[in-house]
Design an enzyme around this catalytic site. Structure first.
Site, short mmCIF file in Angstrom:
data_model
loop_
_atom_site.label_atom_id
_atom_site.label_comp_id
_atom_site.label_asym_id
_atom_site.label_seq_id
_atom_site.Cartn_x
_atom_site.Cartn_y
_atom_site.Cartn_z
CB THR A 39 28.99 -20.78 34.09
OG1 THR A 39 28.22 -20.82 32.87
CG2 THR A 39 29.15 -19.35 34.55
CG ASP A 45 33.84 -27.54 18.96
OD1 ASP A 45 32.97 -27.75 18.08
OD2 ASP A 45 33.70 -26.73 19.88
CG ASP A 78 35.03 -25.46 15.96
OD1 ASP A 78 34.15 -24.68 15.56
OD2 ASP A 78 35.78 -25.21 16.93
#
Length: 209
Positions: free
Chosen positions: A108, A200, A203
């Site tokens: 979502t 990211d 990360d």
């Protein structure tokens, strides 16, 4: 309406170029994130209130300026926001640190809260919320809603890379909160990542995949 400040300082832009490179390793990435946070913090604290105090230099008595009240808080959005905390504390070492844990549901793209721990007197403090990326804006909007529910009123949001969609969602949801952005990028892709972005941030800060 929110004031949106897009940083144009050469040092910020240079360091953002470093973290954008996919060849930049974890150590260099982490250090640059912290340094960029410190430089954005310098701009975001420009309007802090000052007061006169009496001091004595080695030569004479005089008046100096110091921060009025000194009640500040830094609140990173976990986990990537942790990478900005040390840089912030370099400039405002007396600030207390809270933490808000949110993750983005991959299906979502909506934020889900899993942790919230704030200083007991957070409502009395000027709060600087930090997160390297403002993509959809969902996590930032949710974090600020949590802070407002806790009574916080003086809030600023600092990020390093933002997408136009994130800024639009943020300013619509929180028109009373100023936004400090290292660089404004082109758009979001179909996966909710900022383009060109830097991948990211969490990360890359922590060396995980």
């Amino acid at each position: 309406m929110s004031k949106v400040f897009i940083m144009d300082h050469p040092l910020i832009q240079h360091k953002i170029g470093i973290i954008r490179r996919k060849t930049t390793g974890t150590k260099a990435f982490r250090e640059a994130i912290s340094e960029i946070a410190m430089l954005i913090c310098y701009e975001a604290t420009r309007d802090l209130e000052l007061e006169d105090v009496d001091i004595e230099t080695p030569i004479a008595k005089t008046k100096a300026k110091e921060l009025k009240g000194k009640k500040l808080a830094v609140v990173p959005i976990l986990r990537a926001g942790l990478g900005m905390v040390d840089g912030m504390l370099t400039l405002i070492p007396a600030a207390k640190v809270g933490h808000i844990g949110l993750y983005r549901d991959p299906s979502t793209l909506n934020p889900v809260e899993y942790y919230c721990k704030l200083p007991a007197d957070c409502a009395e403090r000027e709060v600087f919320v930090v997160d390297p990326m403002l993509a959809t804006g969902g996590s930032a909007v949710a974090a600020l809603e949590l802070l407002k529910q806790k009574g916080c009123r003086k809030i600023h949001f600092l990020c390093i890379i933002a997408a136009p969609e994130g800024i639009e969602a943020f300013t619509k949801a929180h028109p009373d909160v100023d936004l400090y952005v290292g660089a404004l990028d082109e758009r979001l892709n179909d996966h909710g990542y900022i383009v060109p972005g830097l991948g990211d941030a969490g990360d890359r800060i922590f060396g995980t995949k």
